[in-house]
Design a protein around this motif. Structure first.
Motif, PDB file in Angstrom:
ATOM      1  N   LEU A  17       2.785   7.820  51.635  1.00 46.75           N
ATOM      2  CA  LEU A  17       3.448   8.207  52.864  1.00 46.75           C
ATOM      3  C   LEU A  17       3.915   9.658  52.759  1.00 46.75           C
ATOM      4  CD1 LEU A  17       4.436   6.982  55.561  1.00 46.75           C
ATOM      5  CD2 LEU A  17       6.664   6.810  54.470  1.00 46.75           C
ATOM      6  N   ARG A  18       4.512   9.907  51.649  1.00 42.55           N
ATOM      7  CA  ARG A  18       5.054  11.226  51.436  1.00 42.55           C
ATOM      8  C   ARG A  18       3.959  12.291  51.433  1.00 42.55           C
ATOM      9  NH1 ARG A  18      10.018  10.964  50.891  1.00 42.55           N
ATOM     10  NH2 ARG A  18      10.132   8.716  50.774  1.00 42.55           N
ATOM     11  N   VAL A  19       2.899  11.953  50.734  1.00 44.93           N
ATOM     12  CA  VAL A  19       1.786  12.890  50.690  1.00 44.93           C
ATOM     13  C   VAL A  19       1.256  13.103  52.103  1.00 44.93           C
ATOM     14  CG1 VAL A  19      -0.563  13.214  49.893  1.00 44.93           C
ATOM     15  CG2 VAL A  19       1.159  12.315  48.353  1.00 44.93           C
ATOM     16  N   GLY A  20       1.148  12.007  52.811  1.00 44.03           N
ATOM     17  CA  GLY A  20       0.655  12.099  54.175  1.00 44.03           C
ATOM     18  C   GLY A  20       1.555  12.985  55.021  1.00 44.03           C
ATOM     19  N   LEU A  21       2.826  12.707  54.912  1.00 43.67           N
ATOM     20  CA  LEU A  21       3.779  13.491  55.671  1.00 43.67           C
ATOM     21  C   LEU A  21       3.633  14.972  55.357  1.00 43.67           C
ATOM     22  CD1 LEU A  21       7.064  11.451  55.509  1.00 43.67           C
ATOM     23  CD2 LEU A  21       5.921  12.274  57.556  1.00 43.67           C
ATOM     24  N   ASN A  22       3.500  15.154  54.089  1.00 44.81           N
ATOM     25  CA  ASN A  22       3.423  16.513  53.617  1.00 44.81           C
ATOM     26  C   ASN A  22       2.191  17.212  54.186  1.00 44.81           C
ATOM     27  OD1 ASN A  22       4.448  18.581  51.909  1.00 44.81           O
ATOM     28  ND2 ASN A  22       2.585  18.275  50.717  1.00 44.81           N
ATOM     29  N   GLY A  30       1.818  19.423  47.321  1.00 43.08           N
ATOM     30  CA  GLY A  30       1.575  18.027  46.975  1.00 43.08           C
ATOM     31  C   GLY A  30       0.104  17.764  46.698  1.00 43.08           C
ATOM     32  N   LEU A  31      -0.140  16.603  46.149  1.00 46.86           N
ATOM     33  CA  LEU A  31      -1.493  16.233  45.767  1.00 46.86           C
ATOM     34  C   LEU A  31      -1.801  14.868  46.345  1.00 46.86           C
ATOM     35  CD1 LEU A  31      -1.232  17.130  41.987  1.00 46.86           C
ATOM     36  CD2 LEU A  31      -2.398  18.468  43.737  1.00 46.86           C
ATOM     37  N   ASP A  32      -3.045  14.621  46.627  1.00 52.34           N
ATOM     38  CA  ASP A  32      -3.352  13.270  47.060  1.00 52.34           C
ATOM     39  C   ASP A  32      -3.569  12.374  45.846  1.00 52.34           C
ATOM     40  OD1 ASP A  32      -5.997  13.486  46.175  1.00 52.34           O
ATOM     41  OD2 ASP A  32      -6.562  14.462  48.058  1.00 52.34           O
ATOM     42  N   LYS A  33      -3.572  11.140  46.138  1.00 58.95           N
ATOM     43  CA  LYS A  33      -3.587  10.137  45.082  1.00 58.95           C
ATOM     44  C   LYS A  33      -4.785  10.301  44.144  1.00 58.95           C
ATOM     45  CE  LYS A  33      -4.484   5.271  44.721  1.00 58.95           C
ATOM     46  NZ  LYS A  33      -5.017   4.169  45.539  1.00 58.95           N
ATOM     47  N   GLU A  34      -5.891  10.572  44.763  1.00 65.66           N
ATOM     48  CA  GLU A  34      -7.104  10.685  43.964  1.00 65.66           C
ATOM     49  C   GLU A  34      -6.991  11.819  42.958  1.00 65.66           C
ATOM     50  OE1 GLU A  34     -11.691  11.304  45.096  1.00 65.66           O
ATOM     51  OE2 GLU A  34     -10.466  10.323  46.630  1.00 65.66           O
ATOM     52  N   LYS A  35      -6.521  12.925  43.463  1.00 65.85           N
ATOM     53  CA  LYS A  35      -6.376  14.108  42.618  1.00 65.85           C
ATOM     54  C   LYS A  35      -5.395  13.825  41.484  1.00 65.85           C
ATOM     55  CE  LYS A  35      -7.190  18.789  44.052  1.00 65.85           C
ATOM     56  NZ  LYS A  35      -7.097  19.692  45.206  1.00 65.85           N
ATOM     57  N   ILE A  36      -4.316  13.170  41.839  1.00 64.46           N
ATOM     58  CA  ILE A  36      -3.296  12.855  40.837  1.00 64.46           C
ATOM     59  C   ILE A  36      -3.895  12.001  39.726  1.00 64.46           C
ATOM     60  CG2 ILE A  36      -1.218  11.488  40.453  1.00 64.46           C
ATOM     61  CD1 ILE A  36      -0.335  12.368  43.295  1.00 64.46           C
ATOM     62  N   ASN A  37      -4.577  10.972  40.130  1.00 65.02           N
ATOM     63  CA  ASN A  37      -5.157  10.087  39.113  1.00 65.02           C
ATOM     64  C   ASN A  37      -6.173  10.818  38.242  1.00 65.02           C
ATOM     65  OD1 ASN A  37      -3.668   7.849  39.720  1.00 65.02           O
ATOM     66  ND2 ASN A  37      -5.120   7.110  41.260  1.00 65.02           N
ATOM     67  N   LYS A  38      -6.894  11.687  38.864  1.00 66.71           N
ATOM     68  CA  LYS A  38      -7.904  12.423  38.105  1.00 66.71           C
ATOM     69  C   LYS A  38      -7.240  13.293  37.035  1.00 66.71           C
ATOM     70  CE  LYS A  38     -11.730  15.514  38.886  1.00 66.71           C
ATOM     71  NZ  LYS A  38     -12.212  16.510  39.866  1.00 66.71           N
ATOM     72  N   GLY A 147       3.008  13.612  42.223  1.00 65.56           N
ATOM     73  CA  GLY A 147       2.715  12.484  41.351  1.00 65.56           C
ATOM     74  C   GLY A 147       3.575  12.466  40.106  1.00 65.56           C
ATOM     75  N   VAL A 148       4.576  13.303  40.088  1.00 65.09           N
ATOM     76  CA  VAL A 148       5.474  13.343  38.926  1.00 65.09           C
ATOM     77  C   VAL A 148       6.499  12.217  39.045  1.00 65.09           C
ATOM     78  CG1 VAL A 148       7.213  14.689  37.711  1.00 65.09           C
ATOM     79  CG2 VAL A 148       5.198  15.822  38.656  1.00 65.09           C
ATOM     80  N   ARG A 149       6.497  11.342  38.085  1.00 61.83           N
ATOM     81  CA  ARG A 149       7.346  10.150  38.176  1.00 61.83           C
ATOM     82  C   ARG A 149       8.078   9.899  36.870  1.00 61.83           C
ATOM     83  NH1 ARG A 149       6.176   6.682  42.527  1.00 61.83           N
ATOM     84  NH2 ARG A 149       6.790   8.536  43.661  1.00 61.83           N
ATOM     85  N   ALA A 150       9.026   8.989  36.967  1.00 59.68           N
ATOM     86  CA  ALA A 150       9.723   8.554  35.762  1.00 59.68           C
ATOM     87  C   ALA A 150       8.726   7.917  34.804  1.00 59.68           C
ATOM     88  CB  ALA A 150      10.813   7.561  36.130  1.00 59.68           C
ATOM     89  N   ALA A 151       9.024   8.011  33.531  1.00 57.81           N
ATOM     90  CA  ALA A 151       8.203   7.428  32.480  1.00 57.81           C
ATOM     91  C   ALA A 151       6.862   8.136  32.312  1.00 57.81           C
ATOM     92  CB  ALA A 151       7.981   5.937  32.700  1.00 57.81           C
ATOM     93  N   MET A 152       6.778   9.303  32.856  1.00 55.43           N
ATOM     94  CA  MET A 152       5.574  10.098  32.647  1.00 55.43           C
ATOM     95  C   MET A 152       5.915  11.197  31.647  1.00 55.43           C
ATOM     96  SD  MET A 152       3.606  12.364  35.510  1.00 55.43           S
ATOM     97  CE  MET A 152       2.648  11.051  36.219  1.00 55.43           C
ATOM     98  N   PRO A 153       5.034  11.464  30.728  1.00 56.32           N
ATOM     99  CA  PRO A 153       5.334  12.551  29.799  1.00 56.32           C
ATOM    100  C   PRO A 153       5.372  13.878  30.532  1.00 56.32           C
ATOM    101  CG  PRO A 153       3.169  11.609  29.365  1.00 56.32           C
ATOM    102  CD  PRO A 153       3.814  10.756  30.401  1.00 56.32           C
ATOM    103  N   GLY A 154       6.285  14.719  30.093  1.00 58.68           N
ATOM    104  CA  GLY A 154       6.468  15.989  30.780  1.00 58.68           C
ATOM    105  C   GLY A 154       5.231  16.856  30.776  1.00 58.68           C
TER     106      GLY A 154
END
Length: 829
Positions: A17-22, A30-38, A147-154
């Motif tokens: 949603l946020r990405v979309g809004l953005n 921001g990045l889309d989901k696909e890009k983030i996962n890649k 795509g920066v979230r908790a529990a993700m390495p810096g």
DNA sequence: GCGGATCAC
DNA sequence: TATGGTGATCCGC
């Protein structure tokens, strides 16, 4: 922080949603989901961590395969039998549905990050995260777009968002802010339950009642604008909607430019009035909150924001499970309520992904997904299948979830059951260094243990090698330990065994941990209980313990024991308990019972015994757990006799009367049960189409349910199943018989008999207030020379083991009596 | 009681 | 360069 689940799931609606809004807004950030996962995959691929993830994934897949094979063997007859059994449970659950509590879950938005932004305006408009290059605790909403979230390495977060600012955590500060928030919460529920620094549950039922009579003045708050408005300056007057909105934006400027807070006292609302259109014209800068639950929670969030400049989200619902999910729904800075109405609950649950439920994690989601279960509706539809594929605990839990049931009371933090220290480091492979490290950890652990005055008997060493494979090795010693030397003596040997086993290769470690459990502190009580009861019963003293609660467990309580067809349960179902009750009287399970429950009363007394001298009278008002009548001012012994009599006697009509008094609607349901009870039967006659649809199967299913318990299904199953499953099922069924709720209660009652004793003669080392007194052993009655409570406690233990029980007063003895239905407990419990 | 796994924060 | 720490529970031995 926000729901931990967001940590692992990159593809949350929220994010999308946020990405979309953005994208709609500017299309630049921001990045889309696909890009983030890649990017994440690229960063992680080939690493040892990734290898381990793959290994774990394979394992889960194997579990799923096994499950699917089991599923393939299930016959339709088995399924039908299971269906009626499960439906029976579902029916009981439905009967015990309790919508009378108002539970609130408050969750601070992006807490650590928000605090850092608040205290450092430079960070305000930038993507930030709190943590380190190795691990992030939380991120702000700006950073989440990337795509920066908790529990993700810096370091991975940096790849996603090169401008990310990583702020080292400052827990002291978070604790301070947290306690500011807690001060507010306590005003609405003094017994609120903090889950973590940024999350808490409140039961505002009582507050709501009292609030109804409150004058407006008591619900009026002044807006503190100067803190927020140095830049904006809307002036003192916020008497119109526009300015209010402006103010709101100013008040919540830090986090969510792209998602305006839903919290705005609307001009239409008769509850909140900031326009002075009510009888009493309001002063500028004041706001009056109404008397509804929604208004209370708005008020709470308002006050939190005024006090801390931080926003919170909240959920309001009839139980904790729902409240928790609710608070996620309008995050950030919003709130959502599920009205205390069965239909409202079911509507909310209907399409809810099971993953949203606390207790259902990644693995469970995947396993259920393999069965085609994604939503709660599907979870409910597959209930029979689940009862054949999962443990009783699990399918009961699933059933609760799918019916939208959860805890309606808040459990106090139980006693701590373990304490541990662990550390990650760059590879250590020299045995010598490993021993030294182990010793350091033991020293730290010992300090922590001594701070809390704890001792434990089980030492566990945890090792993680450079491939992220984890091993734990435990050893239980005969007497409790707490000093660094004693802990290390055990841990060293555990470590040595591992080092030796690997020889000639070294252990290549990246983490080591030491844990101590099997406590003597609160557990001491249990230990003593067991000792005493063990003597009296000449049985296995270990059977007094009752399984502890988890998130799952907490939801399970009402029905957990209902399948067990003991005498007590018959009594119980006659009474049709309508609230969360259980005979888990485990001392560490405070508040799992209604306050009137004897166990609870006694526990409470034990807890408070040093603070409430007037409470030292042995006499107390108890409520009988069988007939549920209050027993006024009697001794424990007399009370116990009453219980015995009740258990022996025939069920009284009063039972049902009491029931009908407390919950008339349930009586209706109970009557229906006589013919057939349908879960899809709506309490209001206008059944929504969805609901009919969901439950259409069940209407048919449930018709076959009679009042007879159907273990037949189980027997049939046993005949048809392969041997392995057979024995498994049989054992489960046996276990339910062994795990007799009454016996558990009796034990605890007996144990609580020690309670009054300890009022004068402390058994517990943590009762520091009385350290100065002479300590008299309650067992041998001799005064002890040392004033060290730990030593004293050790003495008592020894005394108990010597069998000096003749000094125990009659009351305690009688309280510890065996249940009368001859149920035996086994060591398997 | 032990060990691995899962879950939450 | 680099993927946490703490506590609890469940399940199958």
């Amino acid at each position: 922080m926000d729901s931990a689940k967001e940590k692992n799931d990159l593809c949350k609606d929220d994010l999308l949603l946020r990405v979309g809004l953005n994208d709609n807004k500017a299309g630049m950030e921001g990045l889309d989901k696909e890009k983030i996962n890649k990017i994440i995959l690229q960063a992680t691929k080939g690493s040892r961590f990734y290898g381990n993830e793959l290994r774990k994934e394979k394992q889960v897949n194997q579990r799923i395969e096994t499950m699917m094979r089991q599923k393939a063997h299930i016959t339709s007859q088995q399924l039908r039998n299971a269906q009626s059994q499960v439906n029976r449970v579902a029916m009981e659950l439905e009967q015990s549905r309790d919508l009378s509590n108002t539970i609130v879950h408050v969750d601070m938005d992006a807490f650590y990050a928000a605090v850092e932004m608040r205290d450092n305006p430079e960070l305000k408009d930038r993507p930030i995260a709190v943590g380190s290059m190795s691990m992030l605790s939380t991120s702000n909403y700006h950073a989440r777009r990337f795509g920066v979230r908790a529990a993700m390495p810096g370091f991975i977060a940096k790849r996603l968002c090169p401008h990310l600012i990583i702020v080292p955590p400052n827990f002291d500060k978070y604790r301070a802010v947290s306690s500011e928030v807690k001060e507010i919460l306590a005003e609405y529920d003094p017994d609120f339950m903090a889950v973590s620094l940024d999350e808490a549950y409140l039961n505002i039922t009582k507050h709501l009642q009292e609030r109804q009579t409150w004058p407006e003045d008591k619900r009026k708050y002044f807006l503190k604008t100067e803190n927020f408005l140095e830049n904006e300056k809307p002036g003192a007057d916020v008497n119109n909607q526009e300015q209010w909105s402006a103010l709101q934006r100013a008040v919540s400027p830090l986090l969510f430019e792209d998602s305006p807070p839903d919290w705005q006292p609307s001009g239409n609302s008769t509850q909140v009035n900031c326009e002075g259109q009510n009888n009493s014209p309001l002063l500028p800068n004041t706001v009056v909150f109404g008397t509804s639950a929604e208004e209370v929670v708005k008020e709470i969030r308002f006050r939190i924001e005024q006090k801390t400049t931080l926003t919170a989200s909240a959920g309001i619902a009839p139980n904790t499970m729902l409240a928790k999910i609710c608070s996620d729904k309008k995050k950030p800075n919003g709130q959502h309520q599920i009205l205390p109405d069965r239909q409202a609950v079911m509507d909310f649950i209907k399409d809810l992904p099971i993953r949203k439920v606390s207790g259902i994690g990644k693995v469970t989601e995947k396993m259920l997904g393999a069965l085609g279960i994604v939503t709660c509706t599907e979870l409910y539809q597959q209930r029979a299948l689940l009862s054949l594929l999962f443990s009783e605990t699990s399918w009961h839990y699933f059933l609760h979830v799918s019916l939208g049931l959860g805890s309606t009371h808040l459990t106090r933090d139980g006693e701590r059951r373990s304490m541990s220290v662990e550390r990650t480091f760059s590879e250590i492979n020299k045995a010598e260094e490993q021993y030294r490290l182990c010793q350091e950890l033991c020293t730290e652990l010992a300090e922590d243990m001594q701070k809390e005055g704890l001792k434990g008997r089980t030492v566990t060493v945890k090792l993680k090698n450079v491939n992220f494979e984890v091993k734990t090795r435990a050893s239980t010693v005969s007497s409790v330990v707490s000093t660094a030397e004693a802990i290390f003596a055990v841990a060293r040997e555990l470590l040595r065994t591992e080092i030796d086993a690997a020889f000639p290769h070294p252990l290549r470690l990246r983490l080591m941990g030491v844990r101590l459990s099997g406590f003597s502190s609160e557990d001491d009580k249990k230990h003593h209980q067991r000792s005493i009861i063990g003597f009296l019963q000449a049985g296995d003293p270990n059977t007094g313990s009752v399984p502890e609660k988890t998130d799952k467990d907490r939801l399970l309580k009402p029905l957990e024991t209902s399948q067990k067809k003991s005498f007590f349960d018959k009594k119980r179902s006659e009474r049709k308990w309508t609230h969360e009750d259980t005979f888990k009287c485990d001392t560490s399970d405070k508040q799992s019972l209604p306050i009137s429950h004897p166990c609870q009363v006694l526990k409470k007394r034990m807890r408070e015994n040093s603070e409430t001298p007037e409470d030292s009278d042995d006499r107390q008002i108890f409520t009988c757990p069988v007939c549920f009548k209050k027993q006024g001012h009697i001794s424990l012994g007399a009370f116990n006799k009453h219980i015995d009599a009740c258990l022996d006697g025939p069920s009284t009509s009063e039972n049902s009367r009491m029931f009908s008094y407390s919950h008339t609607s349930c009586v209706e349901v109970g009557n229906r049960e006589q013919r057939s009870f349908s879960l899809c039967e709506n309490h209001n006659h206008e059944a929504s189409r969805e609901n009919t649809e969901i439950n259409s199967v069940d209407c048919d299913d449930l018709v076959e349910i009679t009042s007879h318990p159907s273990e037949t299904g189980l027997h049939n199953l046993n005949n048809e199943r392969n041997t392995e499953e057979c024995s498994d099922l049989a054992r489960k069924s046996l276990n339910t018989e062994h795990h007799h709720p009454l016996s558990a209660c009796t034990i605890s009652l007996g144990s609580q008999g020690v309670g009054p004793l300890s009022e004068q003669q402390p058994l517990q080392p943590h009762l520091n207030e009385i350290t100065k007194q002479a300590l008299v052993c309650p067992v041998c009655n001799l005064e002890q020379t040392s004033s060290d409570l730990t030593l004293f406690n050790g003495h008592v233990d020894v005394c108990l083991n010597k069998g000096f029980i003749q000094e125990l007063r009659k009351e305690e003895v009688s309280l510890a009596k065996q249940p009368k239905d001859g149920t035996k407990r086994t060591g398997q419990d």
